[in-house]
Motif scaffolding. Structure first.
Motif, PDB file in Angstrom:
ATOM      1  N   ALA A  99       0.709  -1.157  -0.139  1.00 12.08           N
ATOM      2  CA  ALA A  99       0.061   0.178   0.095  1.00 12.08           C
ATOM      3  C   ALA A  99       0.814   1.132   0.030  1.00 12.08           C
ATOM      4  CB  ALA A  99      -0.705   0.162   1.234  1.00 12.08           C
ATOM      5  N   VAL A 100       1.926   1.264   0.730  1.00  7.35           N
ATOM      6  CA  VAL A 100       2.727   2.466   0.789  1.00  7.35           C
ATOM      7  C   VAL A 100       3.522   2.594  -0.558  1.00  7.35           C
ATOM      8  CG1 VAL A 100       4.820   3.517   2.046  1.00  7.35           C
ATOM      9  CG2 VAL A 100       3.215   2.095   3.335  1.00  7.35           C
ATOM     10  N   LEU A 101       4.203   1.617  -1.090  1.00  5.09           N
ATOM     11  CA  LEU A 101       4.823   1.742  -2.368  1.00  5.09           C
ATOM     12  C   LEU A 101       3.756   2.038  -3.580  1.00  5.09           C
ATOM     13  CD1 LEU A 101       7.348  -1.298  -2.090  1.00  5.09           C
ATOM     14  CD2 LEU A 101       7.635   1.124  -1.728  1.00  5.09           C
ATOM     15  N   SER A 102       2.468   1.621  -3.446  1.00  7.40           N
ATOM     16  CA  SER A 102       1.707   1.783  -4.447  1.00  7.40           C
ATOM     17  C   SER A 102       0.682   3.027  -4.582  1.00  7.40           C
ATOM     18  CB  SER A 102       1.108   0.481  -5.046  1.00  7.40           C
ATOM     19  OG  SER A 102       0.135   0.137  -3.807  1.00  7.40           O
ATOM     20  N   GLN A 103       0.421   3.273  -3.315  1.00 16.06           N
ATOM     21  CA  GLN A 103      -0.686   4.221  -2.835  1.00 16.06           C
ATOM     22  C   GLN A 103      -0.336   5.515  -3.427  1.00 16.06           C
ATOM     23  OE1 GLN A 103      -1.636   4.883   1.097  1.00 16.06           O
ATOM     24  NE2 GLN A 103      -3.599   4.137   0.876  1.00 16.06           N
ATOM     25  N   ASP A 104      -1.270   6.061  -3.493  1.00 14.55           N
ATOM     26  CA  ASP A 104      -1.011   7.862  -3.832  1.00 14.55           C
ATOM     27  C   ASP A 104      -0.476   8.521  -2.848  1.00 14.55           C
ATOM     28  OD1 ASP A 104      -1.312  10.462  -4.719  1.00 14.55           O
ATOM     29  OD2 ASP A 104      -3.510  10.493  -4.756  1.00 14.55           O
ATOM     30  N   ARG A 105       0.649   9.186  -2.940  1.00 13.58           N
ATOM     31  CA  ARG A 105       1.350  10.022  -1.912  1.00 13.58           C
ATOM     32  C   ARG A 105       0.687  10.779  -1.124  1.00 13.58           C
ATOM     33  NH1 ARG A 105       6.662  11.545  -4.797  1.00 13.58           N
ATOM     34  NH2 ARG A 105       5.123  11.160  -6.675  1.00 13.58           N
ATOM     35  N   SER A 106      -0.329  11.365  -1.970  1.00 10.30           N
ATOM     36  CA  SER A 106      -1.056  12.709  -1.335  1.00 10.30           C
ATOM     37  C   SER A 106      -2.086  12.240  -0.337  1.00 10.30           C
ATOM     38  CB  SER A 106      -1.883  13.321  -2.429  1.00 10.30           C
ATOM     39  OG  SER A 106      -2.949  12.454  -2.893  1.00 10.30           O
ATOM     40  N   LYS A 107      -2.590  10.994  -0.200  1.00 10.80           N
ATOM     41  CA  LYS A 107      -3.222  10.532   0.802  1.00 10.80           C
ATOM     42  C   LYS A 107      -2.276  10.406   2.082  1.00 10.80           C
ATOM     43  CE  LYS A 107      -6.274   6.624   2.212  1.00 10.80           C
ATOM     44  NZ  LYS A 107      -7.073   5.398   1.741  1.00 10.80           N
ATOM     45  N   ILE A 108      -1.230   9.572   1.912  1.00 12.83           N
ATOM     46  CA  ILE A 108      -0.343   9.711   3.056  1.00 12.83           C
ATOM     47  C   ILE A 108      -0.111  10.966   3.634  1.00 12.83           C
ATOM     48  CG2 ILE A 108       1.896   8.836   3.829  1.00 12.83           C
ATOM     49  CD1 ILE A 108       1.957   6.703   1.796  1.00 12.83           C
ATOM     50  N   GLU A 109       0.341  11.963   2.965  1.00 10.57           N
ATOM     51  CA  GLU A 109       0.571  13.272   3.261  1.00 10.57           C
ATOM     52  C   GLU A 109      -0.341  14.047   3.970  1.00 10.57           C
ATOM     53  OE1 GLU A 109       3.307  14.594  -0.703  1.00 10.57           O
ATOM     54  OE2 GLU A 109       1.206  15.256  -0.833  1.00 10.57           O
ATOM     55  N   ARG A 110      -1.935  13.667   3.554  1.00  3.77           N
ATOM     56  CA  ARG A 110      -2.956  14.013   4.020  1.00  3.77           C
ATOM     57  C   ARG A 110      -3.200  13.696   5.575  1.00  3.77           C
ATOM     58  NH1 ARG A 110      -5.278  13.694  -0.801  1.00  3.77           N
ATOM     59  NH2 ARG A 110      -6.440  11.938  -0.087  1.00  3.77           N
ATOM     60  N   GLU A 111      -2.777  12.446   5.709  1.00  2.00           N
ATOM     61  CA  GLU A 111      -3.165  11.638   6.902  1.00  2.00           C
ATOM     62  C   GLU A 111      -2.011  12.223   7.936  1.00  2.00           C
ATOM     63  OE1 GLU A 111      -3.314   7.563   6.439  1.00  2.00           O
ATOM     64  OE2 GLU A 111      -4.949   7.581   5.083  1.00  2.00           O
ATOM     65  N   ALA A 112      -0.578  12.402   7.382  1.00  4.44           N
ATOM     66  CA  ALA A 112       0.319  12.596   8.256  1.00  4.44           C
ATOM     67  C   ALA A 112       0.022  14.159   8.641  1.00  4.44           C
ATOM     68  CB  ALA A 112       1.760  12.496   7.621  1.00  4.44           C
ATOM     69  N   LYS A 113      -0.372  15.010   7.820  1.00  2.00           N
ATOM     70  CA  LYS A 113      -0.673  16.238   8.003  1.00  2.00           C
ATOM     71  C   LYS A 113      -1.815  16.327   9.440  1.00  2.00           C
ATOM     72  CE  LYS A 113      -2.274  20.819   6.363  1.00  2.00           C
ATOM     73  NZ  LYS A 113      -2.961  21.532   5.495  1.00  2.00           N
ATOM     74  N   ALA A 114      -2.938  15.743   9.195  1.00  2.00           N
ATOM     75  CA  ALA A 114      -4.055  15.863  10.013  1.00  2.00           C
ATOM     76  C   ALA A 114      -3.449  15.488  11.589  1.00  2.00           C
ATOM     77  CB  ALA A 114      -5.060  15.068   9.531  1.00  2.00           C
ATOM     78  N   LEU A 115      -2.958  14.314  11.572  1.00  2.00           N
ATOM     79  CA  LEU A 115      -2.255  13.595  12.658  1.00  2.00           C
ATOM     80  C   LEU A 115      -1.358  14.512  13.384  1.00  2.00           C
ATOM     81  CD1 LEU A 115      -2.155  11.494  14.790  1.00  2.00           C
ATOM     82  CD2 LEU A 115      -0.408  10.148  13.365  1.00  2.00           C
ATOM     83  N   LEU A 116      -0.505  15.198  12.711  1.00  2.00           N
ATOM     84  CA  LEU A 116       0.364  16.239  13.188  1.00  2.00           C
ATOM     85  C   LEU A 116      -0.301  17.325  13.726  1.00  2.00           C
ATOM     86  CD1 LEU A 116       3.538  17.226  13.685  1.00  2.00           C
ATOM     87  CD2 LEU A 116       3.370  17.989  11.253  1.00  2.00           C
ATOM     88  N   GLU A 117      -1.217  17.990  13.173  1.00  2.00           N
ATOM     89  CA  GLU A 117      -1.982  19.038  13.408  1.00  2.00           C
ATOM     90  C   GLU A 117      -2.705  18.927  14.931  1.00  2.00           C
ATOM     91  OE1 GLU A 117      -2.951  21.571   9.639  1.00  2.00           O
ATOM     92  OE2 GLU A 117      -4.471  19.868  10.144  1.00  2.00           O
ATOM     93  N   THR A 118      -3.135  17.533  14.942  1.00  2.00           N
ATOM     94  CA  THR A 118      -3.762  17.129  16.275  1.00  2.00           C
ATOM     95  C   THR A 118      -2.729  17.087  17.517  1.00  2.00           C
ATOM     96  OG1 THR A 118      -5.469  15.734  15.069  1.00  2.00           O
ATOM     97  CG2 THR A 118      -5.058  15.205  17.474  1.00  2.00           C
ATOM     98  N   MET A 119      -1.591  16.618  17.187  1.00  2.00           N
ATOM     99  CA  MET A 119      -0.753  16.292  18.092  1.00  2.00           C
ATOM    100  C   MET A 119      -0.180  17.656  18.887  1.00  2.00           C
ATOM    101  SD  MET A 119       1.757  13.176  16.545  1.00  2.00           S
ATOM    102  CE  MET A 119       3.028  13.213  17.510  1.00  2.00           C
ATOM    103  N   LEU A 120       0.048  18.469  17.718  1.00  2.00           N
ATOM    104  CA  LEU A 120       0.761  20.048  18.033  1.00  2.00           C
ATOM    105  C   LEU A 120      -0.522  20.605  18.819  1.00  2.00           C
ATOM    106  CD1 LEU A 120       2.398  20.803  14.764  1.00  2.00           C
ATOM    107  CD2 LEU A 120       3.526  19.979  17.016  1.00  2.00           C
TER     108      LEU A 120
END
Length: 224
Positions: free
Chosen positions: A171-192
């Motif tokens: 999934a990581v190698l084939s998935q659209d990178r933008s989805k991983i970027e969005r999920e990581a950004k949302a989680l980072l904002e919640t943490m901060l």
């Protein structure tokens, strides 16, 4: 009587001169003390006003402004409009790197390949990404954290590892990178945001975006 009168007249003149000098010196000191309350903000800057050492307010209007002179009030200026960048990967060019606290952590940091991330199915992928951000709450950035750069760096890395750690390597190698970027950004904002929620301050950072390069399998795996 003549000499006595002359002495009294001379003493009076001397006293007047001394009083005038004391007045002028006192006036200069007062004017110098009062002048430090004047400051200027450039576009995109915020001034944190401290009253008797405690937070009082944040000034965001550019141009000349003032506050009561020290020790009553003082100010700290923070640029909240600058777009800042931090890179993560095998050879990161960090603008605000985390600093190991002692020699042991320094040696560990040298051994760890920071771009190696474990996926949910136990495999390893190499990822490189870039965080773009601005300072959010100026007071929180300047005074609420001992080392905001290290906190942001570690939180960003934790968010990316958490997101990738829930996915399979395929999934990581084939998935659209933008989805991983969005999920990581949302989680980072919640943490901060959670770090300062209990003291009623907004996040010290305003996350712009996370730019993820194409994840790859480790070199040894690719060669095999």
């Amino acid at each position: 009587k003549g000499p006595g009168a002359a002495e009294r007249a001379g003493g009076g003149v001397t006293g007047t001169i001394l009083n005038t000098l004391v007045f002028l010196v006192s006036l200069a000191v007062l004017m110098g003390w009062a002048s430090v309350r004047i400051y200027q903000l450039e576009p995109g800057e915020s001034a944190i006003i401290l009253r008797l050492g405690a937070y009082d307010r944040t000034q965001r209007i550019e141009g000349l402004s003032w506050h009561f002179p020290p020790p009553l009030e003082s100010h700290e200026v923070v640029n909240t409009s600058e777009l800042r960048t931090e890179s993560f990967g095998e050879q990161p060019s960090q603008s605000t790197p985390g600093i190991p606290s002692d020699a042991v952590e320094l040696e560990i940091a040298k051994l760890i390949k920071r771009d190696a991330v474990q996926t949910g199915d136990g495999n390893i992928v190499n990822v490189a990404y870039e965080l773009q951000y601005k300072v959010g709450d100026a007071y929180a950035y300047r005074f609420a954290m001992a080392d905001p750069g290290s906190i942001l760096h570690d939180a960003t890395e934790a968010a990316m590892r958490t997101v990738i750690g829930k996915k399979t390597i395929d999934a990581v190698l084939s998935q659209d990178r933008s989805k991983i970027e969005r999920e990581a950004k949302a989680l980072l904002e919640t943490m901060l945001g959670s770090y300062l929620a209990e003291v009623n301050h907004q996040s010290a950072f305003e996350v712009g975006r996370i730019n993820l390069e194409k994840p790859q399998a480790p070199a040894a795996v690719r060669e095999a």
